[in-house]
Each structure stands twice: as C-alpha cells, then as structure tokens.
Design an enzyme around this catalytic site. Structure first.
Site, PDB file in Angstrom:
ATOM      1  N   LYS A   1     -21.782  -0.521  -1.464  1.00 14.10           N
ATOM      2  CA  LYS A   1     -20.340  -0.375  -1.650  1.00 14.10           C
ATOM      3  C   LYS A   1     -19.550  -1.398  -0.856  1.00 14.10           C
ATOM      4  O   LYS A   1     -20.042  -1.982   0.102  1.00 14.10           O
ATOM      5  CB  LYS A   1     -19.909   1.035  -1.251  1.00 14.10           C
ATOM      6  CG  LYS A   1     -20.193   1.357   0.210  1.00 14.10           C
ATOM      7  CD  LYS A   1     -19.702   2.748   0.581  1.00 14.10           C
ATOM      8  CE  LYS A   1     -19.937   3.029   2.055  1.00 14.10           C
ATOM      9  NZ  LYS A   1     -19.382   4.275   2.536  1.00 14.10           N
TER      10      LYS A   1
ATOM     11  N   HIS B   1     -13.963   5.418 -12.824  1.00 11.58           N
ATOM     12  CA  HIS B   1     -15.289   4.914 -13.138  1.00 11.58           C
ATOM     13  C   HIS B   1     -15.151   3.847 -14.196  1.00 11.58           C
ATOM     14  O   HIS B   1     -14.470   4.053 -15.195  1.00 11.58           O
ATOM     15  CB  HIS B   1     -16.194   6.061 -13.601  1.00 11.58           C
ATOM     16  CG  HIS B   1     -16.352   7.104 -12.545  1.00 11.58           C
ATOM     17  ND1 HIS B   1     -15.697   8.312 -12.580  1.00 11.58           N
ATOM     18  CD2 HIS B   1     -17.035   7.082 -11.374  1.00 11.58           C
ATOM     19  CE1 HIS B   1     -15.984   8.988 -11.495  1.00 11.58           C
ATOM     20  NE2 HIS B   1     -16.796   8.278 -10.741  1.00 11.58           N
TER      21      HIS B   1
ATOM     22  N   HIS C   1     -18.025   3.049  -9.387  1.00  7.59           N
ATOM     23  CA  HIS C   1     -17.131   4.093  -8.863  1.00  7.59           C
ATOM     24  C   HIS C   1     -16.124   3.371  -7.991  1.00  7.59           C
ATOM     25  O   HIS C   1     -16.509   2.472  -7.255  1.00  7.59           O
ATOM     26  CB  HIS C   1     -17.841   5.072  -7.942  1.00  7.59           C
ATOM     27  CG  HIS C   1     -19.068   5.699  -8.491  1.00  7.59           C
ATOM     28  ND1 HIS C   1     -19.144   7.033  -8.758  1.00  7.59           N
ATOM     29  CD2 HIS C   1     -20.273   5.183  -8.814  1.00  7.59           C
ATOM     30  CE1 HIS C   1     -20.356   7.313  -9.204  1.00  7.59           C
ATOM     31  NE2 HIS C   1     -21.054   6.217  -9.252  1.00  7.59           N
TER      32      HIS C   1
ATOM     33  N   ARG D   1     -15.578  19.665  -0.411  1.00  6.27           N
ATOM     34  CA  ARG D   1     -16.751  19.338   0.389  1.00  6.27           C
ATOM     35  C   ARG D   1     -16.689  20.200   1.640  1.00  6.27           C
ATOM     36  O   ARG D   1     -15.697  20.163   2.372  1.00  6.27           O
ATOM     37  CB  ARG D   1     -16.739  17.849   0.790  1.00  6.27           C
ATOM     38  CG  ARG D   1     -16.730  16.956  -0.424  1.00  6.27           C
ATOM     39  CD  ARG D   1     -16.622  15.488  -0.050  1.00  6.27           C
ATOM     40  NE  ARG D   1     -16.600  14.673  -1.257  1.00  6.27           N
ATOM     41  CZ  ARG D   1     -16.551  13.361  -1.276  1.00  6.27           C
ATOM     42  NH1 ARG D   1     -16.536  12.695  -0.126  1.00  6.27           N
ATOM     43  NH2 ARG D   1     -16.539  12.693  -2.401  1.00  6.27           N
TER      44      ARG D   1
ATOM     45  N   CYS E   1     -17.888  12.007 -10.486  1.00  7.43           N
ATOM     46  CA  CYS E   1     -18.658  11.165 -11.395  1.00  7.43           C
ATOM     47  C   CYS E   1     -19.487  11.916 -12.455  1.00  7.43           C
ATOM     48  O   CYS E   1     -19.491  11.485 -13.610  1.00  7.43           O
ATOM     49  CB  CYS E   1     -19.518  10.159 -10.637  1.00  7.43           C
ATOM     50  SG  CYS E   1     -20.192  10.749  -9.099  1.00  7.43           S
TER      51      CYS E   1
ATOM     52  N   GLN F   1      -9.075  12.972  -5.032  1.00  6.40           N
ATOM     53  CA  GLN F   1      -9.487  11.577  -4.971  1.00  6.40           C
ATOM     54  C   GLN F   1      -8.804  10.797  -6.074  1.00  6.40           C
ATOM     55  O   GLN F   1      -8.746  11.269  -7.201  1.00  6.40           O
ATOM     56  CB  GLN F   1     -10.988  11.483  -5.238  1.00  6.40           C
ATOM     57  CG  GLN F   1     -11.850  11.459  -4.031  1.00  6.40           C
ATOM     58  CD  GLN F   1     -13.286  11.206  -4.418  1.00  6.40           C
ATOM     59  OE1 GLN F   1     -13.752  11.674  -5.453  1.00  6.40           O
ATOM     60  NE2 GLN F   1     -13.992  10.486  -3.573  1.00  6.40           N
TER      61      GLN F   1
ATOM     62  N   ASP G   1      -9.838   8.612  -8.110  1.00  7.98           N
ATOM     63  CA  ASP G   1     -11.134   8.105  -8.541  1.00  7.98           C
ATOM     64  C   ASP G   1     -11.003   7.316  -9.842  1.00  7.98           C
ATOM     65  O   ASP G   1     -10.021   7.471 -10.577  1.00  7.98           O
ATOM     66  CB  ASP G   1     -12.037   9.317  -8.796  1.00  7.98           C
ATOM     67  CG  ASP G   1     -13.488   9.031  -8.475  1.00  7.98           C
ATOM     68  OD1 ASP G   1     -13.835   7.845  -8.320  1.00  7.98           O
ATOM     69  OD2 ASP G   1     -14.260   9.995  -8.398  1.00  7.98           O
TER      70      ASP G   1
END
Length: 640
Positions: free
Chosen positions: A462, A382, A508, A360, A331, A378, A380
RNA sequence: GCCGAUGUAGCUCAACGGUAGAGCACGGCUUUCGUAAAGCCGGGGUUGAGGGUUCAAAUCCCUCCAUCGGCUCCA
C-alpha cells in the site's frame, strides 16, 4: 599546541590534550557556561572529552536540539537517582530522551502515583543543586557483564550495545548507571523539569514480558521555556476535539456504545458538507457510488480471508440458524456488486466508491474520541482495472487525493509505501508485481516517498498519505492498496479483447480514511474555528435590543433565503453578552443590528477573530459569503 | 487486552467518615441596553453501577462499567 576548527570555519590554537570544556572556556565564558556537550569530528561527546588534534569541534548548548536531548537524558538519570533513593528496591531498565522530554522505565512493584511526583521532583532539585559532576568510566563488554551480573535488564542492554566499549556514568557516590552518554557536565545543568505522568510499558514492548512503570518527565533550559511548554499543552487541550466536540455540540459518546460516536446536528452539518464536496470531486474523477449491507453472511468473510486474519476484531451475530458478520471492510460487498453481472475490458477502469459504515472491535484501552472508534464511515472505493492500467489509476488517485486535502488547507503531505507483512495471503510473486506497480506510479509522478518494510495490508502492498496539520502533527489519512488476491478469491473476471475471461486487478483506496476521525482532525486543525463552508452556523444576527428584533428576523429570513446557515439571538441580553456567546460558539460572522441599521437596511459586521466592525449591505454580505462558500475559502475577511 | 489515574447537577469543578455546594447553562421576573458575559428569584443530584465495612459512606474496601494518560494493536 593543536589546531581546532570551529563551525564558522575559524581556527583556534589550544593546548594539547585540552578538553572540550576548556576549549569552550577559551572561546568565551558565556559559551563555557552554556556548554552542555560537544561534537568532536562528528562524534557527540562529553565536554570532559580530550580533543585529539587536529579536530573539527562544535560546542553544543541547549540551543541545539541535540543539546536539549543530552540535557533531557541527563535529567532522566537524575530522576532515576531520585526514584532509587525513595524506592531503593527499584531496578532501572532504560531511560531515553524523547520528543519534549524523557522517560525512564523502571521495574518496581509498588506503583508510583502522581501524588509521588512532587517528592521525586523535590529530590531531583536537591540532586541538581548539588551540581555534582557526571563521570564516565569505560570497560570492556566482558567486564561490564561481570560487573552487572544478575541484573537482567542491564545485562540485556549490554548485550544489545554496539562495539566492545561499555560506558557507565555516575554523578554521585550513590548513583551509577550503564549508559552510552553523553551527559551534561554536572547535575546543575539539567534545566527546569517536571514529572508529567506514569504509565505501564512492557519490557521491549513485548506483551509477554513484564509490565514496567514508565515515568515521563520534561525538561527545558529555563523555567520560562518549561512554562511555555506547559502552556502549549494547555493550548493543545483547548484544541482537543473531544473538548471542542462537547463545547460546540458536535458529537458525543455514551456508555451504551463505547467507541460508537453519536453525531449531533452541528456535527452532521460538517459531515454533510464534507460528503457533498467529496461526491463532487469523485464525480469529476469518474467514480460511481454504491452502498453495500452492513451485515453479511459469515461465509463471505471466510472467502475473503478476513475471518482467518481478523476475526478477533470482528462483530458476529446469528439469526435464522445462520452466522453473520458485521462488516469490518467494504471490499467483499464491493466484489459481490461487481460479480452481479458480466464485465468487459471496455468498462475499465471501473471506479466504484462507497461511504461504507464498518465496525471493528478495537481493544478497550485504545479508544480515543473520534480518532479511534469501533464504528466508522470509510470513504472507500474500489477500482477494477487491467494490469496495464494500474499506473494511470494510481496517478489518478494521487491527484484526486491532493485536490481533496488542499480544500481543507492541508498543504504539507508526504507518502509512505508499505511492503509485505509477515501475516499475509498471496504468493511472493504477486506481492512483487504489486509493489513494483506502486513504485512505478510514484516515480511517474516524481513523488518522494518513504518505505515501511513489512507494514502492508495482509492482502497487498500500500501507499499511505500523511498530512501535517497547523500544529505540525502528522496524520495518516489516505491509503491506496493493491490487491491481487481478493479478485481471485471471489472469482472476479472480465472479458478481454481476445474474448477470454481474465482476473481484474483491484485497487482499494480511501482518501479521508474515516469520516469520524477526519472530522476529529479537522476540529483540532481549525481549533474549532471552521471555515465558512463547514461552519455549522455561518452567521448570527444580534439585535441590540428587543426593539430591533423584527428587523433582525427580516434579515434572518433573507439570509436563509440565500442558503446561509444563520441564527438570530433574540435573548434578553445586552449586545456585549450576545457577542461573547457568539464568539464562544465560534461564529464566523456576527451581524449586529440596531435602529441605525434597521433604518437604512444594513448590517454591522463583526468577524470571528477580528476585533473590528464595519457596516455592510445585506446583499453585499450575501454575495461575499456565497463566493467564499463556493470557493471553500478559509479566510473570513470581507474586503471592499 | 495490560499498567496507572479518574468518574459528584447539562458543562467545569468543590466538599475527602457526620444534613452534597459554587460558577456557567436552564426556567421566571426586572432591565430594552451599540460591540467579548446586567440584576434578582427558582428548578435541577439515590455522588458511574453493584456489593461490603461503619451508628453514619460521595469520602474507606471489593467487583464491574466507562473515561483519561501510556503500552500493545490498527488488516
């Protein structure tokens, strides 16, 4: 005499003060033998309980899931006695039934080893053969506390118990345990059991507390069912993506990078097929795609709040006298792209996707094949929008998500909504607004969901998507997270209709979650038998002998020309061996060719999982497979 | 990170104080075969790494690394 109502609605007269066991005997000797517990007026209880009439009574046997639970719980007690008899210094903590079995947490300094399991089981068998009765005694909380004074674990259990009546169960002079019950009538009713494993477990799950030993066991009504369970475990092991990943040469791990997957060529075919499909769906739903750097200045992570909340799991590096972090999330990079130029409300909603590679640093003990890694990609995205666009955007994401899942044959999914966690940024007011927006969208879509209080991300509430695979295991895949904090931190703005600058809402979302993990899930879901569109090698040509190699090569070229991923086994093996190998490699289609086929330019088709053959023209095969690939059909059968 | 177990050939495993083996895979040869594994021969290992005990260590002990099963964690 008193009247008892049975589950089928029938009524029975019993003698006053009869126990549930006596009732079972009255109904029939078979039931009396199978009876494990009873449900009297909704209350699960021992068979020795007297029935105060009139009552609605159900006799519980091992056919009922709660009967199985009672049996396993009793088995845990028997195991506890066995362990205590071998290690008298053992202090018992807590021993419940769990899915497929039970465990008992014990405090014992000497480690129990797998090699001890056999003698524990032997002792358990002795106790079971003794068929001694489980006897319940009750007393007040105060009495129980007095009785167990000095036993910190049991004292704690008493203090956590509801109500003032505390019960104990004993099944021999040598063994008594604080327990809510109920239990089976005697130790002969604990079924067929096996000690499965032993592992450490913190008291109350609290890492500051003592590490206890948790001994796991399983118990089933019969030897046959126990064997079936053990067999299912073997089956699950055969589906294990770590095993299949090796067998099918999809990926590997190496000591050089624990938690970092190496994707092999076969694995990359699956990966790229998913990416291609993923892109097409995102394109359809109006997404643009970006790619942001993996390493970014540490300052950025201070600004985003990750450093404060997550630094212990981030990788850092230094060069040119500046601190950098390897991104744990995409992000902040997405925000920088957004901020690269001015934005207008006219562009909204702005949907920006990124297949972002994140790192991570997971604790060493939690890594697990592709399911839990330290580096992953990911899927991902946005979405930047205005507050009144939130609901429609959430709905759009839900639709996109379902479309993606269905293509992989996941039909059974459910949704969970997570609210504000203790560790969070942003005001309560912001959290409330964000949570309400998510709820409204779910309500609009008429979707049932479960609420997980306090389970949200630190920057916002979420929605999580869970799917069930073919073994009925649930996996969390997708997530939609509302974020009213990050846009402010990064000073993101857009120009609204009234020509003032406003802060956009940022959503997200990820659908498959981690590509690595998703591929692991797919491997287990399909058991390595990938549908045609994902199969690394879709067809293999198997010439009967060297004499047909030339024709086999011609066929191979034709299929390759039609964009089919195909190989040709020209090894010096007999056809049976070639077929066996193709099966081991999980080939969807095996194309046997010999002089017969060469003469009329056909193929002899054998399909994975089906022990039959048929002759088919090359063109016909190409058309049929092309259609299956385009439709992402899971079924391999070619009709006609 | 914590508790326990396990690391032997590419893979699956044996040897458990006394010269490291098998099956599959791999290479060569024979075979040219019709639907789930033909035969023979061969190459391949400082037994996860490092240290210690011992005349002698894959084997016993210690440290580390990784993996497995759990616990905790998963923004």
């Amino acid at each position: 005499m008193a009247e008892v109502t049975l589950p089928d609605g029938s009524k029975l007269e019993i003698a006053n003060g009869s126990t549930a066991m006596q009732l079972a005997a009255q109904i029939g000797p078979g039931l009396a033998k199978a009876a494990l517990a009873a449900r009297i007026n909704g209350q699960l209880t021992d068979l020795a309980s007297p029935i105060s009439c009139p009552a609605v009574v159900k006799i519980i046997t091992s056919k009922d899931s709660e009967g199985l639970e009672v049996m396993r719980h009793s088995c845990a007690h028997v195991m506890a006695e066995a362990i205590c008899s071998i290690w008298p210094q053992t202090r018992l903590v807590y021993g419940p039934a769990v899915e497929n079995g039970f465990y008992y947490d014990i405090d014992l300094d000497e480690p129990i080893r797998p090699s001890d399991f056999e003698r524990i089981e032997e002792k358990m068998r002795q106790i079971a053969n003794g068929k001694s009765h489980f006897v319940r005694t009750e007393m007040s909380k105060a009495e129980a506390l007095k009785k167990l004074a000095g036993d910190k674990y049991k004292t704690d259990n008493i203090n956590r118990a509801d109500g003032d009546v505390i019960s104990f169960y004993s099944h021999s002079d040598a063994f008594e345990d604080l327990c809510r019950g109920p239990h089976v009538p005697d130790t002969g009713k604990i079924g067929s059991f096996k000690i499965m494993s032993v592992a450490g477990a913190y008291w109350h799950g609290d890492p500051t507390q003592k590490m206890l030993q948790r001994v796991y066991g399983t118990a089933w009504p019969s030897k046959k069912e126990l064997d079936e369970f053990l067999h299912r475990l073997e089956e699950a092991k055969r589906r294990d993506h770590r095993v299949l990943g090796k067998q099918l040469d999809l990926f590997s791990f190496n000591d050089a990078g624990p938690g970092f997957a190496f994707m092999h060529p076969n694995g990359m075919i699956i990966w790229n097929s998913i990416v291609e499909f993923w892109r097409s769906v995102h394109d359809k739903y109006g997404y643009r795609e970006i790619k942001t750097p993996i390493i970014l200045n540490e300052e950025l992570w201070h600004k985003s709040g990750h450093w404060d909340n997550y630094k212990e799991n981030m990788y850092f590096t230094r060069f040119d006298e500046a601190g950098y972090a390897i991104k744990p999330m995409n992000c902040p990079g997405g925000c920088l792209v957004y901020n690269n130029r001015k934005h207008s409300y006219r562009e909204f909603p702005l949907r920006v996707a990124e297949l972002g590679l994140v790192h991570r640093h997971e604790a060493s003990g939690v890594m697990h094949g592709l399911f839990r890694v330290r580096q992953f990609t990911q899927d991902d995205a946005h979405i930047f929008c205005t507050p009144d666009q939130i609901r429609a955007e959430i709905i759009g994401v839900i639709e996109l998500t379902f479309e993606l899942y269905q293509a992989f044959g996941f039909e059974d999914f459910h949704i969970e909504l997570s609210t504000k966690p203790e560790k969070h940024i942003g005001t309560d007011e912001i959290w409330e607004t964000a949570t309400k927006a998510l709820k409204d969208a779910l309500k609009d879509k008429d979707i049932d969901y479960k609420i997980n209080e306090g389970d949200g991300a630190f920057y916002g509430p979420k929605i999580d998507f869970h799917v069930r695979d073919c073994l009925k295991r649930s996996w969390q895949l997708g997530t939609i997270q509302l974020d009213f904090s990050m846009p402010e931190r990064f000073g993101l703005v857009y120009t609204d209709k009234d020509n003032t600058e406003k802060t956009p809402v940022m959503i997200h979302r990820a659908v498959l979650g981690s590509f690595e993990r998703f591929i692991g899930i797919l491997i287990e879901h399909y058991g390595g038998n990938f549908p045609l569109w994902l199969a690394p090698e879709q067809a293999r040509i198997l010439p009967i002998s060297e004499k047909t190699n030339e024709y086999a090569k011609i066929v191979e070229n034709k299929l390759k020309g039609a964009n089919l991923r195909c190989g040709c086994d020209i090894s010096d093996e007999k056809i049976g061996a070639k077929i066996a190998r193709a099966h081991a490699d999980r080939l969807p289609y095996m194309l046997v060719v010999g002089p017969k086929e060469a003469q009329v330019e056909t193929l002899n088709l054998r399909i994975r999982g089906a022990n039959e053959q048929k002759t088919i023209g090359i063109g016909e095969f190409i058309d049929a497979t092309a259609r299956k690939i385009a439709e992402k059909e899971i079924d391999l059968a070619i009709v006609g």
